[in-house]
Design an enzyme around this catalytic site. Structure first.
Site, PDB file in Angstrom:
ATOM      1  CG  MET A  53      10.746  77.180  69.473  1.00 21.37           C
ATOM      2  SD  MET A  53      11.879  76.854  68.125  1.00 21.37           S
ATOM      3  CE  MET A  53      12.633  78.455  67.933  1.00 21.37           C
ATOM      4  CB  CYS A  54      10.333  77.391  73.842  1.00 22.43           C
ATOM      5  SG  CYS A  54      11.299  77.003  72.410  1.00 22.43           S
ATOM      6  CD  GLN A  55       5.465  75.752  78.869  1.00 24.86           C
ATOM      7  OE1 GLN A  55       5.410  76.319  79.963  1.00 24.86           O
ATOM      8  NE2 GLN A  55       4.822  74.627  78.613  1.00 24.86           N
TER       9      GLN A  55
ATOM     10  CB  ILE B 229      12.242  76.071  79.278  1.00 25.69           C
ATOM     11  CG1 ILE B 229      10.719  76.248  79.315  1.00 25.69           C
ATOM     12  CG2 ILE B 229      12.838  76.331  80.659  1.00 25.69           C
ATOM     13  CD1 ILE B 229      10.025  75.275  80.249  1.00 25.69           C
TER      14      ILE B 229
ATOM     15  CB  SER C 214       6.823  72.053  71.152  1.00 25.50           C
ATOM     16  OG  SER C 214       7.846  72.681  71.866  1.00 25.50           O
TER      17      SER C 214
END
Lengths: 295, 295
Positions: free
Chosen positions: B1-3, B83, B294
């Site tokens: 998930m995330c960046q 994030i 994600s």
């Protein structure tokens, strides 16, 4: 060194009013201008406790980070704040800014200290680390305060592999604080987000605001609030501070070497020495100065 | 998930430009809107490393905390930002917001993760905690990411009572990251403030900015900067990110299961699998979706 501010509530509460006065002591109404830190324990929708911290090495009265804290209302269950006048440890070093945080048994614990540990405590405790006898927690910065915190947590984690009952825990922590107070000037606040422990080695005051709420006037600025306007009748908020923040409320003093634990804005544990003594604010300041700390 | 976003520099550097683009992906140009966190490792006058963190559960593109980070130029040696698009773990819970931080041998270590650990890894690792076989570090929140971080640190602290040489450490960490990558989708950044490790399980890019400096254009907003105007000829800044931040610079991709360590803006350690593979951004996003994460 420094001053402490704590809050414990039974409902998420914005510490803005108290912090607005407290931060003035970081360079405006007092000389604690070597940075500040504040730790907020916030409750999620499901009741989990999350921690967020703000630290700055600028004086709190003009720090943009303190501005944010004042203008972005954060509603927390427990808060610990600290303004620093550097005595031990390099100024302008973020690693020396309280509150210090460590994870204990899957909880974040925040700690802030006002005082000064003795040279002999500092030497002995450093030796424990050098000899590998303080294996769980090691200070990152160079303050005596973080050393005392790590000492306490190492003792705690060596004594209890898993979390004991609250009663056992608070009794153990009181004993550790007494030991630290016998080895220096030691006022502290500790919180895991669910409870907040306040230990007075010299000066510490508290009050519990609850219905019927009234008006309060800050001692450090032209500001007042009528808590009737911002509370419900069920709210309960305990505020703990080195020197009282408001001029028209009745602050209770914590006795020298007394330990209180607050939960949801109420006192849930109290361990008072058989002989209660209280310092005047002047005596507390003089004592701090005499050991190279500051209030 | 995330960046993920990381920075490693040889001189204290403001991450403002990169962060200005990155934060848009938290709700404006992309959907990573379940909070953000950023950890700054700053150097004091005497060379000590201090850490400060900012976390918020509001989307980074409109968070007042992110505004502060953008407008209060913090010059740091290492930065890790994240994030979040919640997949595992409650949304809106600060305890689940990366970067996660733990103290290791008297150093603060920050960690951020992009991916998703397998159910079987999560079950097995929870069992280690329940059985008391993961005694040093325990997750506070409910994410698979913090569980993976604690797993890695428990392995590390069990293997080494004191800090080993950098070479031994980086080799050990690479082996742990490979294990985690074999048990989930695992991209991560780890920093102790002196070095920064980047491990790519799927997508991770980097570039090193150094003289001669030129202009750069953000992909996520109408913003450009001419680094000639804000640097000296000796500056070296490495930026690491899940998906490239600028449209006119040449980003290097980190191979799948490759581990790089940056120090002072340069690569000081690299462990590349014998067979190098690279995913396209589309493949990386598809893989993340297929495992419930994600990008």
């Amino acid at each position: 060194m420094c001053q402490l501010l704590g809050m414990s509530c039974n409902t998420p509460t914005d510490i803005g009013f108290s912090f607005a006065g407290f931060r003035q002591r970081g360079g405006a109404t007092d000389h604690h201008e070597d940075g500040f830190g504040i730790a907020f324990f916030e409750k999620s929708d499901s009741g989990d406790i999350g921690l967020r911290q703000f630290h700055d090495n600028q004086p709190s009265y003009l720090s943009p980070v303190a501005d944010l804290v004042n203008h972005y209302p954060i509603r927390a269950m427990n808060v610990i704040a600290h303004i620093r006048k550097a005595t031990t440890g390099e100024k302008n070093n973020l690693a020396n800014v309280h509150p210090f945080v460590r994870e204990v048994w899957g909880e974040q614990w925040a700690f802030a200290h006002n005082g000064q540990m003795t040279d002999s405590f500092i030497r002995r405790t450093h030796r424990l680390h050098t000899n590998g006898n303080a294996e769980h927690y090691t200070p990152v910065g160079t303050t005596d305060s973080e050393l005392a915190f790590c000492y306490l947590l190492n003792r705690l984690k060596s004594a209890f592999k898993t979390r004991p009952s609250d009663e056992t825990l608070f009794t153990f922590l009181t004993a550790q604080c007494r030991y630290l107070s016998a080895n220096g000037l030691f006022n502290c606040l500790i919180s895991n987000g669910r409870w907040q422990l306040a230990y007075a080695g010299s000066l510490l005051f508290y009050l519990i605001r609850q219905a019927p709420f009234g008006e309060a006037y800050l001692s450090d600025g032209e500001m007042s609030v009528d808590f009737k306007d911002v509370t419900t009748s069920k709210d309960k908020v305990a505020v703990i501070v080195t020197i009282p923040l408001t001029s028209n409320e009745h602050w209770q003093q914590i006795a020298v070497d007394e330990c209180l634990v607050f939960k949801d804005g109420a006192i849930v544990f109290r361990d008072t020495p058989s002989k209660k003594t209280y310092m005047t604010i002047e005596e507390g300041i003089a004592l701090a100065r005499s050991v190279g700390a500051s209030v």
